[in-house]
Design a protein around this motif. Structure first.
Motif, short mmCIF file in Angstrom:
data_model
loop_
_atom_site.label_atom_id
_atom_site.label_comp_id
_atom_site.label_asym_id
_atom_site.label_seq_id
_atom_site.Cartn_x
_atom_site.Cartn_y
_atom_site.Cartn_z
N ASP A 105 30.19 19.56 49.55
CA ASP A 105 28.88 19.01 49.89
C ASP A 105 27.85 19.21 48.79
OD1 ASP A 105 29.18 21.76 50.34
OD2 ASP A 105 27.57 21.83 51.82
N GLU A 107 26.19 22.47 62.05
CA GLU A 107 26.32 22.27 60.61
C GLU A 107 27.53 23.03 60.07
OE1 GLU A 107 24.66 20.47 58.39
OE2 GLU A 107 23.25 19.59 59.83
N THR A 129 29.08 29.60 59.09
CA THR A 129 30.39 29.00 58.88
C THR A 129 31.51 29.97 59.27
OG1 THR A 129 29.42 27.80 57.01
CG2 THR A 129 31.81 27.78 57.21
N GLY A 135 22.11 23.11 54.07
CA GLY A 135 23.38 23.80 53.93
C GLY A 135 23.33 24.92 52.92
N PRO A 180 19.90 24.98 57.82
CA PRO A 180 21.01 24.10 58.21
C PRO A 180 20.86 22.69 57.68
CG PRO A 180 19.59 24.58 60.09
CD PRO A 180 19.15 25.47 58.97
#
Length: 802
Positions: free
Chosen positions: A503, A386, A359, A304, A301
């Motif tokens: 990101d 996250e 996610t 990512g 996390p």
């Protein structure tokens, strides 16, 4: 159902438990016949509504549906059908529907009542996939709120059934003890050397056991790479009549069926990933060889990023694999580890929910409208937070965590939310890229450039080795994804990738090495020989997942103008005051930033003093307090008085933001800090009452007979003053601090200590005469009275000639 299976002995118990309680947990070892018998038993018992059975893999879905239909004497598409992403065979009379786990999630989200469904069976639940955990949680809540008549069956070969039964409000547990056929388990006599190459060790082991056994051989390996390596190591070494059949998820379905189907003559050796662990009967297999490794996705996390790691199998997985040898006849399972190593294996593999990218789960929870679901293993809070932060960046969640209209669109797309966002914004033109990013890399030796993969999908020539079957699957998936989508605005490859990975936009750092900072704040690097190594900006779509500095495996080039075009709303100017550790000074800039990336920077000449002071605090923490002499004396006084604030350096630095900023006017660098007088700021830490207590208990000064104030030094074992002997003339009482006598260091006119005393009257009466006799000769111009108690204090010398 003419052939008897071990599960047949408990089917009546399963039916009775469902009739009486509406839910049941079924434990049965590999090969007992759960998958092929339980749905038909419920159908035969007259349970109302459609029976939905979940399977963890696409191959298992087809195989289970075909086996069930065969037992009914029908083809798939009659009373038995199946549905998976991109493929289905469901007729109007379908009573048993076999689905992949994600299909059930979509069914429940679309229709929480599951109208027309009477029973839901979770097969192979011991695999603890994320979709299975979520599906069970959703169905259980729907049952409690909307469908109390909905029957639930959770089936597992190796899972501890008690926690599942407890979660299902005390569901009955039915256990089948039987195995289809006995399996002999054999271990290595000696452990493999630590650096032994797995593929070579497996190939050598196979060459030993193939001549000693009969029937098909099923070999469990962690991934496609190891399968290909073992296949290569076996070439030309196997006896005549042995056919090698690979089996893994990315294989075309025809090749998968060839691995499962019996050979017409000779023997087959199936080299398989974990895809063959459950819900499949591979014809003719009598021997299992277990390499003892499993490949799992681990999500970090903090970065990512997910990475595939190869780990030891659990004991439950090893038992599941061994059971494959006893599906159709007595068999043997060869484990490529020792009996001693077996005891060190974990009991169960970790559930996917504790190690996966959450996610998609976070999006499903938002779509459901509640986090308060009964999970057998709750999702980790850090990873879930996250995931929600990413969904906010994608516009799928609002600031309060609620799902947006855009988020609802993403939930309906059969891809990861990242890729769903890209498809929703870019349209059908992004479908090839979405299919490519979800699949295994179809090129080998092509470097990191994503454009080469897209070119290969178009059929353009490439110097890299193309994995044709994988490429064909990617093209087919791209066509499915493009259906119903508008073409969308014309976007570059980098722009489309940046939509999916906001990101992971990468800006090259200064220096010769191709190192990059990602917009999410982490670092990444390219091989110096990679063709993309000279690019200033990239969008990173795949890495090795190293949380410290990930190695870039796939990326697309993007220009600054292209980034501004797709992420204009996320690019903004920020006023920045920060401490630069390298230059040891406060830097004030106006920065144009995208996440952690600084796209442009300009001097900020009129930065407010309070912002500069706050930035300087980081410098103070780096440099330390560095108190001068006066400040050191003050801190020593405070340390002596009970009840005053802790003013040791560590404590002061912990609270430096509370007391120092108002005093930092004009301080912007290490040089400024070196000249800074800390005393006034330290005095400000104490309030008026505390200062009064300090001055009473540990006064800062002693007033000499001349009226001069001398600082008292509290840093030693006793408070101390230092002054010339002539300044103490006339002092008849010894100076005190409370009840403690001061240590008085008396100096000669040349500033050399001549006496240290804590008894001035005693000194005058005794040792002074010796000091006077010695000093008069050295310093004749200075007064040396016979009775210093009657003399006037002075710091003056006699005029010359007197």
């Amino acid at each position: 159902m003419t052939d008897m299976l071990p599960i047949d002995d408990v089917l009546g118990d399963v039916v009775s438990a469902l009739r009486g309680h509406g839910r049941v947990v079924l434990q049965a070892p590999p090969g007992a016949g759960k998958t092929s018998r339980v749905p038909l038993a419920l159908l035969e018992a007259g349970f109302a509504g459609q029976i939905i059975m979940l399977e963890p893999r696409r191959l298992a879905v087809r195989a289970a549906a075909e086996r069930l239909a065969q037992q009914l004497g029908e083809d798939v598409g009659g009373r038995v059908g199946y549905r998976m992403r991109g493929e289905s065979s469901v007729g109007p009379d379908c009573r048993i529907l076999v689905v992949t786990e994600g299909i059930l999630t979509r069914m429940v989200q679309t229709d929480p009542e599951l109208r027309g469904v009477g029973t839901v069976i979770f097969d192979e639940f011991h695999e603890r996939s994320l979709h299975a955990d979520l599906g069970l949680a959703l169905v259980w809540e729907a049952r409690g709120a909307l469908r109390p008549d909905l029957a639930l069956v959770v089936m597992s070969a190796t899972l501890d059934a008690a926690p599942v039964a407890a979660m299902l409000d005390g569901a009955p547990i039915v256990t089948s003890e039987g195995r289809a056929f006995p399996v002999e388990v054999q271990y290595l006599d000696r452990a493999l050397p630590p650096r032994a190459r797995l593929a070579e060790a497996v190939a050598d082991h196979l060459m030993q056991i193939v001549p000693q056994t009969s029937g098909g051989v099923l070999v469990f390996l962690p991934g496609e790479g190891e399968i290909r390596a073992v296949e290569g190591a076996l070439k030309g070494r196997l006896p005549d009549g042995c056919a090698v059949r690979p089996l893994y998820g990315a294989l075309p379905f025809a090749a998968q069926r060839a691995a499962i189907a019996p050979v017409q003559q000779g023997r087959k050796i199936v080299l398989s990933t974990a895809i063959a662990e459950t819900a499949l009967t591979i014809q003719d297999v009598r021997v299992v060889v277990d390499a003892g490794r499993a490949r799992r996705a681990r999500f970090d996390p903090g970065s990512g990023m997910a990475r595939l790691v190869t780990e030891r199998v659990s004991r439950a997985e090893a038992d599941q694999r061994a059971g494959r040898a006893g599906r159709v006849a007595p068999g043997t399972a060869y484990r490529m580890w020792t009996k001693g190593e077996d005891g060190a294996l974990p009991a169960f593999a970790p559930p996917e929910i504790v190690r996966a990218d959450l996610t998609a789960l976070a999006l499903e929870l938002a779509l459901w409208g509640s986090d308060d679901l009964a999970f057998l293993t709750p999702p980790p809070e850090v990873a879930l937070a996250e995931a929600r932060a990413l969904l906010c960046d994608l516009g799928a969640l609002d600031a309060r965590g609620g799902i947006t209209t855009h988020g609802r669109k993403l939930a309906l797309l059969p891809v990861h939310p990242r890729l769903g966002h890209m498809l929703a914004r870019a349209g059908a033109q992004a479908a090839p890229l979405a299919a490519l990013l979800e699949a295994r890399d179809p090129l080998r030796g092509a470097g990191s450039d994503l454009a080469l993969r897209v070119a290969a999908m178009r059929g353009d020539a490439t110097a890299a080795t193309v994995h044709a079957p994988a490429l064909a699957q990617i093209r087919a998936e791209a066509k499915r994804l493009a259906k119903g989508l508008p073409q969308g605005p014309a976007l570059s490859l980098g722009q489309m990738a940046a939509l999916a990975y906001p990101d992971r936009v990468a800006l090259r750092r200064a220096g010769d090495d191709p190192r990059y900072l990602l917009s999410g704040g982490k670092g990444a690097m390219l091989d110096a020989a990679d063709p993309l190594a000279g690019q200033r900006m990239l969008v990173v779509t795949d890495t090795d997942g190293n949380p410290r500095e990930a190695k870039i495996r796939q990326a697309a080039v993007i220009g600054l103008a292209d980034l501004r075009a797709v992420h204009a709303d996320a690019i903004a100017w920020h006023d920045v005051c920060r401490w630069d550790r390298r230059d040891a000074r406060v830097v004030t800039e106006r920065q144009e930033r995208f996440g952690a990336l600084v796209l442009d920077a300009r001097r900020w000449t009129d930065a407010p003093q309070d912002a500069v002071a706050l930035a300087m605090l980081d410098g103070v923490r780096q440099l330390g307090l560095r108190p001068g002499k006066a400040a050191q004396l003050f801190l020593a006084r405070v340390a002596l008085v009970p009840g005053l604030p802790d003013m040791r350096e560590e404590a002061l630095l912990d609270t430096v933001q509370d007391w120092l900023p108002p005093h930092l006017g004009g301080v912007r660098s290490a040089a400024d800090w070196g000249r800074f007088d800390l005393l006034d700021a330290l005095r400000g830490v104490l309030d008026w009452d505390q200062m009064q207590r300090l001055d009473r208990a540990a006064p800062g000064h002693f007033t000499t007979p001349l009226g001069r104030r001398i600082a008292i030094d509290y840093s030693g074992d006793a408070p101390q003053i230092t002054l010339r002997i002539q300044e103490m003339f006339g002092q008849t009482a010894h100076p005190m601090v409370g009840d403690t006598p001061l240590r008085v260091v008396l100096l000669s006119p040349g500033q050399k200590p001549v006496q240290v005393t804590q008894d001035i009257p005693g000194f005058w009466a005794s040792s002074y005469a010796d000091v006077r006799r010695d000093m008069r000769g050295r310093y004749p111009r200075h007064p040396w009275p016979e009775d210093p108690t009657q003399a006037d204090p002075t710091l003056r010398a006699k005029p010359r000639g007197t």
